[in-house]
Design an enzyme around this catalytic site. Structure first.
Site, PDB file in Angstrom:
ATOM      1  N   GLY A 218       1.038  -1.220   0.036  1.00 19.22           N
ATOM      2  CA  GLY A 218       0.061   0.097   0.190  1.00 19.22           C
ATOM      3  C   GLY A 218       0.852   1.304  -0.057  1.00 19.22           C
ATOM      4  N   ASN A 219       0.158   2.394  -0.174  1.00 16.14           N
ATOM      5  CA  ASN A 219       0.656   3.744   0.363  1.00 16.14           C
ATOM      6  C   ASN A 219       0.379   4.304   1.074  1.00 16.14           C
ATOM      7  OD1 ASN A 219      -0.998   5.145  -0.683  1.00 16.14           O
ATOM      8  ND2 ASN A 219      -0.529   4.253  -2.740  1.00 16.14           N
ATOM      9  N   SER A 220       1.357   5.917   1.599  1.00 12.60           N
ATOM     10  CA  SER A 220       0.611   6.015   2.681  1.00 12.60           C
ATOM     11  C   SER A 220      -0.577   7.344   2.598  1.00 12.60           C
ATOM     12  CB  SER A 220       1.534   7.161   3.278  1.00 12.60           C
ATOM     13  OG  SER A 220       2.817   6.645   3.258  1.00 12.60           O
ATOM     14  N   SER A 221      -0.836   7.385   1.026  1.00 18.69           N
ATOM     15  CA  SER A 221      -1.987   8.694   0.898  1.00 18.69           C
ATOM     16  C   SER A 221      -3.250   8.509   1.248  1.00 18.69           C
ATOM     17  CB  SER A 221      -2.338   8.714  -0.859  1.00 18.69           C
ATOM     18  OG  SER A 221      -3.371   9.314  -0.760  1.00 18.69           O
ATOM     19  N   ALA A 285      -3.284   8.013  -5.247  1.00 13.66           N
ATOM     20  CA  ALA A 285      -2.154   6.956  -5.134  1.00 13.66           C
ATOM     21  C   ALA A 285      -2.616   5.633  -5.321  1.00 13.66           C
ATOM     22  CB  ALA A 285      -1.068   7.512  -4.157  1.00 13.66           C
TER      23      ALA A 285
END
Ligand code: CTP
Length: 417
Positions: A218-221, A285
């Site tokens: 995943g990502n931090s958005s 994102a």
């Protein structure tokens, strides 16, 4: 005739609200005033009612002789519920001065007097102009309250710096001048309905690509920027669909929400919704790679020295949508880039993805971007670059929508000439 509902709370600066009413009525606005009970210790209702030509209310149970009508309206035949009718008739609700106490109540959704009840019932844009002592304004509680109000789409008109009410004190907290209050109302009124009839598609958050049944890449958005855009577009009158990828924050009422998890789901829902939209704001994102063979069950550690994941590229959702765009659609991408070359990378993506604009932010800075409520971006278009300096995501969203509005207007003007 634009209608302004003015909420006055307790502050020495309430005298400036009288001048605001004078300016607003002279500029052709219909104004109704509601006061908190304590604000009457500062400025009385007789002055407001003389200047507006309408009754002034401060109690929810007080009978409104005007039955919720503004000075330019006929009295309705029935007796409506006061606070609901007043805000329903208003094009804009300005709370000025807004005391620290009123701000705290608004931030927590209290409805203990007419002013706060109206704020909860308001569907029109709400503007708020703080006025207080500098220590109260800078207290973390007040700052947090203002931030959560901003995040909910309230426009905060920044107080000025200068002499304060208590003798010899100087600092931030002076109520904005009446001319500034009127200007903020005019800007909000202009924005108010100018996106009516437009369908805006916003993507927010970050996709998660499964590794196995419980793990993902995943990502931090957080989705904050996308939510702020959705809210700002809705406040301008647009019909908004929000495709939210793993966003934990609640979606504002009135916005059509489609929740997705992976890039593939995002691609599918975007493909369904794209045809109907006039403006696409692609703030999500999207993972660029995903595990090519995610396990159906939880991968066990035992018996493994190492685990190698094979990743395959995800589809570029935005480029695919751009390839099938129809005339009249405006496509905006978002690029999180590192360091000095951020804007030039963004410009490359603008061309490569055939976009009308790309909003670039520099993620090498810790004070803006992911997880925080502030942002600082540069909007890159074919004709130039527009920096939006550090501000709340709600304010940045307004700046982005203003730029989209200009792009769309420019295109209409070109088509007409
Ligand atoms: N985007 C997309 N699909 C992808 C990747 C990105 O639709 N698979 C969109 C994003 O939502 C964003 C824009 O493309 O609006 C730019 O995203 P970014 O990740 O910066 O672009 P990439 O093309 O993935 O470039 P990079 O190699 O820098 O990650």
């Amino acid at each position: 005739m634009p209608r302004i509902l003015l909420g006055v709370s307790a502050s020495v600066a309430a005298y400036k609200a009288l001048e605001f009413v004078r300016l607003a009525t002279a500029a052709g606005h219909a104004v109704r005033v509601i006061q908190t009970p304590t604000s009457r210790r500062f400025v009385g209702e007789a002055s407001f009612s003389a200047l507006t030509g309408a009754p002034v209310l401060s109690d929810e149970f007080e009978r409104d002789p005007a039955r919720g009508a503004f000075p330019d309206q006929h009295l309705p035949e029935h007796e409506p519920i006061g606070h609901l009718q007043l805000v329903a008739n208003a094009d804009i609700y300005l709370i000025a001065p807004a005391s620290a106490n009123t701000i705290a109540k608004l931030a927590h959704g209290h409805a203990d007097n007419l002013l706060t009840s109206c704020a909860l019932a308001a569907e029109c844009p709400v503007l708020l102009a703080p006025a207080m002592n500098d220590r109260m304004y800078e207290h973390p509680a007040t700052r947090a309250n203002l931030q959560s109000l901003r995040a909910r789409g309230v426009t905060v008109i920044a107080p000025g710096v200068g002499r304060l009410a208590s003798k010899g004190e100087h600092g931030v907290g002076r109520l904005a001048e009446p001319e500034e209050l009127l200007q903020a109302c005019l800007t909000a009124l202009q924005r108010g309905g100018d996106w009516q009839g437009l369908h805006v598609l916003v993507t927010a958050g970050g996709t998660r690509e499964p590794i196995d049944s419980v793990r993902f890449i995943g990502n931090s958005s957080s989705g904050r920027m996308g939510l702020a855009l959705a809210q700002a577009a809705q406040a301008r009158g647009a019909q908004v669909t929000l495709i939210a990828a793993n966003v934990a924050l609640p979606a504002p009422p009135g916005i059509t929400l489609k929740a997705v998890k992976t890039a593939a789901e995002l691609e599918r829902v975007c493909a369904e919704e794209f045809e109907n939209c006039d403006v696409l704001l692609m703030a999500a994102a999207v993972a660029d790679f995903r595990p090519s063979a995610p396990a159906d069950e939880k991968i066990k550690k035992s018996g493994r020295e190492r685990l190698t994941l094979e990743l395959e590229p995800t589809p570029d959702v935005l480029s695919a949508l751009a390839a099938r765009r129809r005339v009249g659609q405006t496509l905006v991408g978002f690029a999180a880039e590192h360091g000095e070359r951020a804007v030039s990378y963004g410009r490359g993506k603008l061309a490569a993805k055939s976009l009308d604009a790309i909003v670039v932010n520099d993620i090498s800075r810790a004070d803006i971007g992911f997880e925080v409520d502030a942002n600082e971006v540069t909007i890159v278009t074919a004709t130039g670059e527009e920096p939006l300096t550090r501000a709340s995501k709600a304010e940045i969203a307004e700046g982005i929508l203003d730029a989209v509005g200009r792009l769309r207007k420019g295109r209409q003007d070109d088509a007409g000439s």
